[in-house]
Design a protein around this motif. Structure first.
Motif, PDB file in Angstrom:
ATOM      1  N   ILE A 148       0.830  -1.207   0.000  1.00  0.00           N
ATOM      2  CA  ILE A 148       0.000   0.000   0.000  1.00  0.00           C
ATOM      3  C   ILE A 148       0.864   1.257   0.000  1.00  0.00           C
ATOM      4  O   ILE A 148       0.611   2.211  -0.747  1.00  0.00           O
ATOM      5  N   VAL A 149       1.905   1.257   0.835  1.00  0.00           N
ATOM      6  CA  VAL A 149       2.805   2.417   0.877  1.00  0.00           C
ATOM      7  C   VAL A 149       3.455   2.634  -0.486  1.00  0.00           C
ATOM      8  O   VAL A 149       3.496   3.762  -0.995  1.00  0.00           O
ATOM      9  N   PHE A 150       3.944   1.551  -1.089  1.00  0.00           N
ATOM     10  CA  PHE A 150       4.588   1.688  -2.386  1.00  0.00           C
ATOM     11  C   PHE A 150       3.592   2.138  -3.450  1.00  0.00           C
ATOM     12  O   PHE A 150       3.873   3.069  -4.224  1.00  0.00           O
ATOM     13  N   GLY A 151       2.429   1.480  -3.506  1.00  0.00           N
ATOM     14  CA  GLY A 151       1.449   1.814  -4.530  1.00  0.00           C
ATOM     15  C   GLY A 151       0.958   3.249  -4.415  1.00  0.00           C
ATOM     16  O   GLY A 151       0.891   3.979  -5.414  1.00  0.00           O
ATOM     17  N   ALA A 152       0.636   3.676  -3.204  1.00  0.00           N
ATOM     18  CA  ALA A 152       0.148   5.044  -3.003  1.00  0.00           C
ATOM     19  C   ALA A 152       1.241   6.065  -3.295  1.00  0.00           C
ATOM     20  O   ALA A 152       0.997   7.096  -3.942  1.00  0.00           O
ATOM     21  N   ALA A 171       1.518   1.306 -10.156  1.00  0.00           N
ATOM     22  CA  ALA A 171       1.039   1.632  -8.814  1.00  0.00           C
ATOM     23  C   ALA A 171      -0.321   1.007  -8.550  1.00  0.00           C
ATOM     24  O   ALA A 171      -0.561   0.418  -7.476  1.00  0.00           O
ATOM     25  N   LEU A 172      -1.226   1.124  -9.507  1.00  0.00           N
ATOM     26  CA  LEU A 172      -2.563   0.554  -9.335  1.00  0.00           C
ATOM     27  C   LEU A 172      -2.502  -0.969  -9.234  1.00  0.00           C
ATOM     28  O   LEU A 172      -3.271  -1.586  -8.478  1.00  0.00           O
ATOM     29  N   ASN A 173      -1.595  -1.578  -9.970  1.00  0.00           N
ATOM     30  CA  ASN A 173      -1.434  -3.036  -9.894  1.00  0.00           C
ATOM     31  C   ASN A 173      -0.921  -3.469  -8.526  1.00  0.00           C
ATOM     32  O   ASN A 173      -1.356  -4.499  -7.964  1.00  0.00           O
ATOM     33  N   MET A 174       0.010  -2.685  -7.952  1.00  0.00           N
ATOM     34  CA  MET A 174       0.529  -2.996  -6.616  1.00  0.00           C
ATOM     35  C   MET A 174      -0.575  -2.840  -5.573  1.00  0.00           C
ATOM     36  O   MET A 174      -0.657  -3.639  -4.623  1.00  0.00           O
TER      37      MET A 174
END
Length: 271
Positions: free
Chosen positions: A114-118, A262-265
């Motif tokens: 979540i941290v990485f994707g956001a 990002a959306l995929n993560m």
């Protein structure tokens, strides 16, 4: 050599070449490419989900140690680095990176996703819509605000496995610095983040179960060797081109790619 190993090496090679070039060109440290690439490589190899993202982030940070110094050296030759900023911001960035590595070792895989994707989505939006001519402040933060801003860059970058350039460039341009100086100086943020954060991931992951073979804590040694060599090779090429090419269209296209990643993560975190 098995097909699985060949595929692993091929994936690392592609990620390393692309990450080094992107790190030098855009000042983003390469982790925005390396982390998702490693995550899905480790997924395909069946690495334990509980440590999969941790190893991807920790390994990415270990490769940025070499990338950041090569990129910084290339930008220094171009005379664009503000070393006064690096001296004043570096200690706070390093402190934030150490705290970020410690926090990352305590949270689960979904939190890091979540941290990485956001964070990556914010970087993509910034690259797509911001203008290097935007000015919000007359100068960069001082005193307590400098410590909080620099520490925040270090903490978030360490949890994402990136070099801090993306956030650093935004802060510096909003503080009135020219874009080329911002990119060049922010490349040095990676030097303040990568080594302490990578050592933190080694310590926090020491003795954990489910790690890939030949790992030191949350750092994969094969990943480090292959990626460090290739990113160090292509980072200076990207840094030199950063001073020659109009980047607007290229940056927006790259922003779309980052947004999709990002959306995929974030989807991985949800399911």
């Amino acid at each position: 050599m098995s097909g699985e190993i060949l595929w692993f090496i091929a994936a690392l090679t592609g990620a390393g070449l692309a990450a080094g070039f992107a790190g030098g060109l855009f000042g983003i440290g390469g982790g925005a490419v390396v982390v998702p690439a490693l995550y899905f490589v480790f997924t395909a190899l069946g690495v334990d989900e509980a440590v999969r993202m941790h190893v991807a982030v920790g390994t990415s940070l270990s490769t940025i140690v070499s990338t950041s110094w090569r990129s910084l050296a290339a930008h220094t030759k171009a005379g664009a680095v503000d070393y006064d900023v690096l001296r004043k911001w570096g200690p706070w960035i390093t402190l934030g990176a150490l705290i970020g590595a410690g926090v990352a070792g305590l949270v689960d895989n979904e939190v890091l996703l979540i941290v990485f994707g956001a964070g990556l989505l914010l970087i993509a939006l910034q690259m797509a819509f911001s203008s290097p001519n935007w000015r919000v402040f007359r100068d960069l933060p001082h005193g307590l605000w400098r410590a909080l801003t620099a520490g925040g860059i270090g903490l978030l970058s360490a949890m994402m496995g990136i070099g801090g350039g993306a956030f650093g460039v935004t802060v510096m341009t909003l503080g009135g610095r020219p874009i080329h100086q911002a990119v060049a100086t922010a490349s040095g943020f990676g030097a303040a983040i990568a080594l302490p954060a990578a050592l933190g991931y080694v310590a926090m992951g020491w003795g954990r179960e489910g790690l890939p073979p030949w790992s030191l804590g949350f750092v994969s040694l094969p990943g480090f060797v292959v990626l460090a060599a290739l990113t160090a090779l292509t980072a200076p090429l990207g840094a030199r081109l950063a001073h020659r090419l109009p980047q607007l269209a290229l940056k927006r296209a790259f922003a779309v790619f980052l947004a999709l990643v990002a959306l995929n993560m974030l989807r991985e975190a949800a399911f």
